[in-house]
Design a protein around this motif. Structure first.
Motif, PDB file in Angstrom:
ATOM      1  N   SER A  34       0.832  -1.308   0.082  1.00  0.00           N
ATOM      2  CA  SER A  34       0.037  -0.089  -0.155  1.00  0.00           C
ATOM      3  C   SER A  34       0.843   1.276   0.037  1.00  0.00           C
ATOM      4  O   SER A  34       2.199   1.063   0.128  1.00  0.00           O
ATOM      5  N   SER A  35       0.618   2.460  -0.246  1.00  0.00           N
ATOM      6  CA  SER A  35       1.029   3.551  -0.374  1.00  0.00           C
ATOM      7  C   SER A  35       1.822   3.950   0.902  1.00  0.00           C
ATOM      8  O   SER A  35       2.999   4.465   0.707  1.00  0.00           O
ATOM      9  N   LEU A  36       1.023   3.791   2.118  1.00  0.00           N
ATOM     10  CA  LEU A  36       1.820   4.030   3.260  1.00  0.00           C
ATOM     11  C   LEU A  36       2.469   2.852   3.956  1.00  0.00           C
ATOM     12  O   LEU A  36       2.986   2.874   5.019  1.00  0.00           O
ATOM     13  N   GLY A  37       2.488   1.604   3.211  1.00  0.00           N
ATOM     14  CA  GLY A  37       3.124   0.357   3.675  1.00  0.00           C
ATOM     15  C   GLY A  37       2.885   0.136   5.253  1.00  0.00           C
ATOM     16  O   GLY A  37       1.820  -0.057   5.661  1.00  0.00           O
ATOM     17  N   VAL A  38       3.985  -0.223   5.850  1.00  0.00           N
ATOM     18  CA  VAL A  38       3.933  -0.639   7.089  1.00  0.00           C
ATOM     19  C   VAL A  38       3.439   0.359   8.235  1.00  0.00           C
ATOM     20  O   VAL A  38       3.091  -0.021   9.113  1.00  0.00           O
ATOM     21  N   PHE A  39       3.488   1.445   7.718  1.00  0.00           N
ATOM     22  CA  PHE A  39       2.850   2.366   8.796  1.00  0.00           C
ATOM     23  C   PHE A  39       1.440   2.130   9.026  1.00  0.00           C
ATOM     24  O   PHE A  39       1.102   2.517  10.064  1.00  0.00           O
ATOM     25  N   TRP A  40       0.725   1.393   8.214  1.00  0.00           N
ATOM     26  CA  TRP A  40      -0.570   0.880   8.525  1.00  0.00           C
ATOM     27  C   TRP A  40      -0.592   0.198   9.904  1.00  0.00           C
ATOM     28  O   TRP A  40      -1.740   0.331  10.593  1.00  0.00           O
ATOM     29  N   LEU A  41       0.351  -0.550   9.947  1.00  0.00           N
ATOM     30  CA  LEU A  41       0.473  -1.442  11.191  1.00  0.00           C
ATOM     31  C   LEU A  41       0.844  -0.425  12.500  1.00  0.00           C
ATOM     32  O   LEU A  41       0.015  -0.809  13.380  1.00  0.00           O
ATOM     33  N   TYR A  42       1.490   0.437  12.219  1.00  0.00           N
ATOM     34  CA  TYR A  42       1.756   1.451  13.584  1.00  0.00           C
ATOM     35  C   TYR A  42       0.365   2.081  13.786  1.00  0.00           C
ATOM     36  O   TYR A  42       0.314   2.316  15.056  1.00  0.00           O
ATOM     37  N   PHE A  43      -0.340   2.515  12.578  1.00  0.00           N
ATOM     38  CA  PHE A  43      -1.714   3.063  13.000  1.00  0.00           C
ATOM     39  C   PHE A  43      -2.612   2.512  13.595  1.00  0.00           C
ATOM     40  O   PHE A  43      -3.370   2.862  14.436  1.00  0.00           O
ATOM     41  N   ARG A  44      -2.576   1.093  13.087  1.00  0.00           N
ATOM     42  CA  ARG A  44      -3.700   0.247  13.922  1.00  0.00           C
ATOM     43  C   ARG A  44      -3.149   0.106  15.413  1.00  0.00           C
ATOM     44  O   ARG A  44      -3.900  -0.156  16.095  1.00  0.00           O
ATOM     45  N   ASP A  45      -1.844  -0.194  15.379  1.00  0.00           N
ATOM     46  CA  ASP A  45      -1.564  -0.307  17.151  1.00  0.00           C
ATOM     47  C   ASP A  45      -1.776   0.885  17.930  1.00  0.00           C
ATOM     48  O   ASP A  45      -2.209   0.728  18.873  1.00  0.00           O
ATOM     49  N   LEU A  46      -1.776   2.008  17.260  1.00  0.00           N
ATOM     50  CA  LEU A  46      -2.136   3.257  18.041  1.00  0.00           C
ATOM     51  C   LEU A  46      -3.552   3.371  18.459  1.00  0.00           C
ATOM     52  O   LEU A  46      -4.018   3.744  19.430  1.00  0.00           O
ATOM     53  N   ILE A  47      -4.427   3.017  17.470  1.00  0.00           N
ATOM     54  CA  ILE A  47      -5.833   2.843  17.572  1.00  0.00           C
ATOM     55  C   ILE A  47      -6.090   1.965  18.864  1.00  0.00           C
ATOM     56  O   ILE A  47      -6.862   2.213  19.777  1.00  0.00           O
ATOM     57  N   TYR A  48      -5.499   0.618  18.843  1.00  0.00           N
ATOM     58  CA  TYR A  48      -5.494  -0.225  19.980  1.00  0.00           C
ATOM     59  C   TYR A  48      -5.227   0.312  21.232  1.00  0.00           C
ATOM     60  O   TYR A  48      -5.831   0.127  22.300  1.00  0.00           O
ATOM     61  N   PHE A  49      -4.114   0.907  21.182  1.00  0.00           N
ATOM     62  CA  PHE A  49      -3.495   1.593  22.444  1.00  0.00           C
ATOM     63  C   PHE A  49      -4.257   2.722  23.119  1.00  0.00           C
ATOM     64  O   PHE A  49      -4.602   2.673  24.213  1.00  0.00           O
ATOM     65  N   LEU A  50      -4.871   3.441  22.322  1.00  0.00           N
ATOM     66  CA  LEU A  50      -5.691   4.561  22.642  1.00  0.00           C
ATOM     67  C   LEU A  50      -7.074   4.085  22.966  1.00  0.00           C
ATOM     68  O   LEU A  50      -7.548   4.520  24.209  1.00  0.00           O
ATOM     69  N   VAL A  51      -7.718   2.858  22.507  1.00  0.00           N
ATOM     70  CA  VAL A  51      -8.920   1.988  23.094  1.00  0.00           C
ATOM     71  C   VAL A  51      -8.493   1.529  24.421  1.00  0.00           C
ATOM     72  O   VAL A  51      -9.490   1.774  25.361  1.00  0.00           O
ATOM     73  N   TYR A  52      -7.778   0.866  24.717  1.00  0.00           N
ATOM     74  CA  TYR A  52      -7.247   0.173  25.796  1.00  0.00           C
ATOM     75  C   TYR A  52      -6.829   1.213  27.000  1.00  0.00           C
ATOM     76  O   TYR A  52      -7.226   0.907  28.129  1.00  0.00           O
TER      77      TYR A  52
END
Length: 266
Positions: A34-52
């Motif tokens: 994807s255009s943002l590559g592996v940074f989608w992985l970090y974005f998903r982690d950030l969402i999980y971290f904020l939720v928890y």
């Protein structure tokens, strides 16, 4: 069983350069999807971290946890958990998803789970760097022991290597096992001390059972390395490494016995 251990370790030693090169290639493939590559992985982690974090604050308030800021407590649990969770989900399907390699060429199959673990670790290296930076930002810089941090990183990688070696074999040969296993993985976060602490487990039997999970040793280990003094008890550390040796023998033996049948099952 010793023959199987020698065989698996021998394949890894003989193909060590290939393992490293394929792990790096795997990272590149993930990056270009994807255009943002592996940074989608970090974005998903950030969402999980904020939720928890929100969940923890809403249920328990903003007080300290184990003498730590609650955000730091969650951070030091979630960062290693994200790596562990991805290995135990995506990594364990490595052999099953490598049908073309297994059926078309002679390939050292026992190295496939290792390649996947290294690929995931390389992808997530930046998250561990961010973990240290954020810990510093919250004023825990003097508490960070890089020697202990390296030790627990090593322990985590070893644990993931031996678990992936064992579980990926069963996932490859049994769809039913894979479905059951994935169901268990959905509740994994509740089985390790990421959003809860052992001092809140009042049932002594349940407390012991939860401690038997080697992942609990790793998750809490990062807190000892970055925010707490001391280490897990010597007895607990000995138990962890004995369990790693046992799992390694089991994984090597399983891979050795099943490697000839993967093509038929897959």
């Amino acid at each position: 069983m010793l023959n199987s251990v020698k065989f698996v370790i021998g394949e890894h030693i003989d193909n060590r350069k290939m393992i490293w090169n394929l792990a790096k290639e795997g990272v590149n493939k993930q990056t270009v999807r994807s255009s943002l590559g592996v940074f989608w992985l970090y974005f998903r982690d950030l969402i999980y971290f904020l939720v928890y974090t929100l969940f923890r604050v809403l249920t328990s308030g903003g007080g300290q946890i184990m003498q730590m800021n609650p955000i730091v407590y969650l951070l030091l649990g979630l960062i290693p958990f994200f790596f562990v969770n991805e290995v135990l989900n995506r990594g364990t399907a490595a052999i099953k998803s490598s049908k073309n390699i297994i059926t078309s060429i002679k390939f050292p199959i026992t190295t496939i789970p290792t390649i996947e673990v290294l690929t995931i670790f390389i992808q997530r290296t930046i998250t561990f760097v961010l973990m240290i930076i954020i810990t510093y930002a919250f004023g825990y810089g003097k508490s960070i022991s890089y020697l202990k941090l390296l030790y627990f990183l090593f322990a985590m990688i070893v644990c993931m290597l031996v678990l992936n070696l064992l579980i990926s074999a069963f996932v490859a040969i049994s769809t039913d096992f894979h479905q059951l296993y994935m169901s268990v993985m959905r509740i994994l976060i509740f089985l390790v001390p990421v959003i809860w602490t052992f001092d809140k487990i009042t049932n002594p039997i349940l407390n012991v059972l939860l401690h038997l999970n080697p992942l609990a040793y790793i998750i809490n280990g990062f807190r000892y390395a970055c925010a707490l003094e001391g280490m897990p008890s010597l007895g607990y550390t000995i138990y962890f490494w004995i369990s790693m040796v046992v799992l390694m023998f089991m994984g090597c033996h399983t891979q050795y016995k099943l490697r000839k049948y993967y093509a038929d099952f897959i």
